[in-house]
Design an enzyme around this catalytic site. Sequence first.
Site, PDB file in Angstrom:
ATOM      1  CE  LYS A 114      52.208  38.489  30.306  1.00 13.49           C
ATOM      2  NZ  LYS A 114      52.057  37.530  31.395  1.00 13.49           N
ATOM      3  CE  LYS A 197      40.113  41.700  33.717  1.00 14.68           C
ATOM      4  NZ  LYS A 197      40.451  40.628  34.593  1.00 14.68           N
ATOM      5  CE  LYS A 200      47.385  41.401  39.551  1.00 12.20           C
ATOM      6  NZ  LYS A 200      46.445  40.450  38.935  1.00 12.20           N
TER       7      LYS A 200
END
Length: 330
Positions: A114, A197, A200
């Site tokens: 990240k 996949k 959201k």
Amino acid sequence: TSRPVLFSGMQPSSESLHLGNYIGALLNWVSMQRDFTAFYCVVDLHSITVAQDPQQLRANTRQTAAQYIAAGIDPSECTLFIQSHVPAHAELAWVLSSITGFGEASRMTQFKDKSARYGTDATSVGLFTYPVLMAADILLYGTEKVPVGEDQRQHLELTRDLASRFNSRLGQTFVIPEAHIPKASAKIYDLQTPEAKMSKSAVSPAGLVNIMDSDAVTAKKIRSAVTDTEREIHFDPENKAGISNLLSIYSSLTDTAVPTLEEQYAGRGYGDLKKDLADVVVGTLGPIRDRALELLEDPAELDRLLDIGAEKATAVAERTLETVYDRVGF
Ligand code: ADP
Ligand code: NA
């Protein structure tokens, strides 16, 4: 009872959970609450490691908890609570951060990824110490089993190391938790891009079935699912990703083996499968959505259930923290 203690947490990251969360996670959580002394925590402290809109965070936290209860997480069978309601999480995290090596924390690959993507100034110290807070979450409850996916393995390893280190330096305090591999559950794919996949963060909203969607929207999404130009209803994820995904969903929600479904649909069209599956999905998610809405429209009842959870969690967590503070010299 001697049911092993299990801890699992989920971030309140959107207004609605999706069909992938339901099949991949929630169904397991519901069944695990019978076999374990389960602690299920909506980890809002973890959420603020990236910027959040306060109103939205508060709403998402309640919506997430309501959907869990609506899907069968039973506050009298397990302990369901909001992380920020139990101050011991932050308190233990501080103590554990003091026995975590800076280099050790720096080796966590999730943070490295990240911070490499967003830069170290756009990445908070909270995100850096996130695995230490996760260790506190787990260790406060004498957790024996933690259901973890691949992405959390390294964090669970750190938790185990910190627990052993504390125990050997300051005296036996923590149970060393182990990974729990839940019985295999299907991975669900995006209805419009069945190679990806279901998530959201879907590219097209049409590919994502939300628990909070209306029946009509859900049915339409299933009926519009991308398939292929053949005509055979056959499970073949490589070559027939769309149809295979529909069969997985059908199988998971009805507890029917995929080969049985293939037999049932031999010689029938994709439209038949989609129509039946739309009924199955609406029949499963519709009542969950309605129950969640009921809870959200009755804030006092939702508060009552979450207060019970906070109280049960606090009783255990405070006991652990008291021992920890004593060992540390406070
Ligand atoms: P998302 O990918 O939408 O961000 P999360 O990462 O928050 O979902 O996942 C929460 C839980 O739901 C995890 O336990 C994860 O394994 C499960 N899950 C998420 N998406 C899927 C999916 N498409 N199929 C099966 N399980 C899923
Ligand atoms: Na994710």
